[in-house]
Design an enzyme around this catalytic site. Structure first.
Site, PDB file in Angstrom:
ATOM      1  N   ASP A   1       0.847  -1.324   0.108  1.00 39.48           N
ATOM      2  CA  ASP A   1      -0.026   0.045  -0.020  1.00 39.48           C
ATOM      3  C   ASP A   1       0.832   1.215   0.003  1.00 39.48           C
ATOM      4  OD1 ASP A   1       1.001  -0.388   2.515  1.00 39.48           O
ATOM      5  OD2 ASP A   1      -0.763   0.429   3.581  1.00 39.48           O
TER       6      ASP A   1
ATOM      7  N   ASP B   1       7.023   0.886   2.284  1.00 36.01           N
ATOM      8  CA  ASP B   1       6.584  -0.106   1.217  1.00 36.01           C
ATOM      9  C   ASP B   1       7.722   0.012   0.038  1.00 36.01           C
ATOM     10  OD1 ASP B   1       3.390  -1.040   1.913  1.00 36.01           O
ATOM     11  OD2 ASP B   1       4.067   1.193   2.515  1.00 36.01           O
TER      12      ASP B   1
END
Length: 316
Positions: A13, A18
């Protein structure tokens, strides 16, 4: 396909941590003997459309537009996403709301939905593909409901999320990924039978104690001739602000996948996710009475020098 290599899908996400996890994973393919066969995107740190854009930006910046990208769930399974507490840490768009002068190649983006892609890729590589989840577990939960038996196809499931001692980061008792979609986390952890590894929030807190933000920006990120470092440096300078420690939670999980010898302390427990507590919704609950007998491996400590080495692989 690289015959004989481990196959892995990453569900994310993005989100700055990330992005670091994705960068580390892609840069380590040859050295650590695996192949990234898909990137699935999910609502979490920002909208799924922003997640897609952030992933495409990273892939374009490092010249890895050969990896297919799939847009996934736009919202949690049942209840609307809870409003952010204290604002959007990663910015509204997940990348600090900073405009970047980079031509984004949209070639990797596929028309196939992420949930369908998970089923297809895991079926294609039955028992040989591993799955790394570093966002809310909505895509995987939907895939499980649509395709019973899907979890049996996964060689190993890796999750960044939940908490070991009830310490939260989005509420007093819940970690962000699980709190964003508790039902999805509940479904996955109730049904999972394949080997499962979780790096929880408290482990990330402890690991960050040895990672000064100054080291991250001035040493690890020193070469700003590299487009991806210019992007991530700008984002992290903004989102971390006056903080002194770097907290790449998702990269800790990817390190465990890439180099299993990173793990210095682990324990096994049966686990579940609280759905109804007025103060504890989204909390991962470990059955401490059954220490050592559970189906989930909880990572308690990662070797700091090995993690640093993987960070240098990511920028190499």
């Amino acid at each position: 396909m690289m015959a004989g290599k481990r196959k892995v899908i990453i569900d994310l996400d993005a989100g700055t941590d990330d992005a670091w996890a994705l960068l580390m994973l892609l840069k380590g393919e040859t050295r650590y003997g695996y192949e990234v066969i898909g990137i699935t995107c999910v609502n979490g740190n920002t909208t799924v459309n922003n997640v897609v854009e952030n992933v495409l930006t990273v892939l374009s910046a490092i010249g890895r537009t050969d990896v297919p990208v799939f847009r996934g769930a736009e919202e949690p399974l049942i209840l609307p996403a809870p409003p952010p507490t204290g604002g959007n840490f990663h910015g509204v768009n997940g990348f600090g709301d900073i405009p970047f002068d980079i031509e984004v190649d949209r070639t990797p983006l596929q028309q196939e939905h992420a949930v369908s892609a998970l089923n297809r890729l895991l079926s294609l590589h039955e028992g040989r593909a591993e799955l790394i989840c570093i966002g809310p577990l909505t895509n995987l939960a939907l895939a499980i409901k649509l395709h019973p038996g899907l979890l049996d196809l996964i060689a190993h499931l890796y999750i960044m999320g939940g908490n070991r001692y009830g310490v939260g980061n989005i509420t007093r008792s819940a970690e962000f990924n699980f709190h964003t979609d508790p039902e999805a986390a509940h479904i996955v952890l109730r049904q999972v039978h394949c080997p499962t590894t979780i790096v929880p929030w408290e482990t990330c807190q402890r690991q960050a104690e040895s990672l000064p933000l100054q080291w991250r920006l001035e040493k690890l990120g020193a070469d700003e001739t590299r487009p991806v470092l210019r992007i991530l440096n700008a984002v992290e300078r903004k989102v971390y602000g006056p903080r002194t420690q770097w907290m790449p939670c998702d990269a800790f999980l990817v390190a465990v996948y890439m180099w299993p010898e990173c793990v210095e302390q682990e324990n096994r427990y049966p686990v579940d996710v609280e759905l109804h507590g007025s103060l504890t919704r989204g909390q991962m609950v470990l059955d401490h009475r059954s220490l050592g007998t559970g189906h989930v491996r909880i990572i308690d400590h990662i070797n700091e020098s090995k993690f640093d080495e993987l960070c240098w692989v990511a920028v190499g």
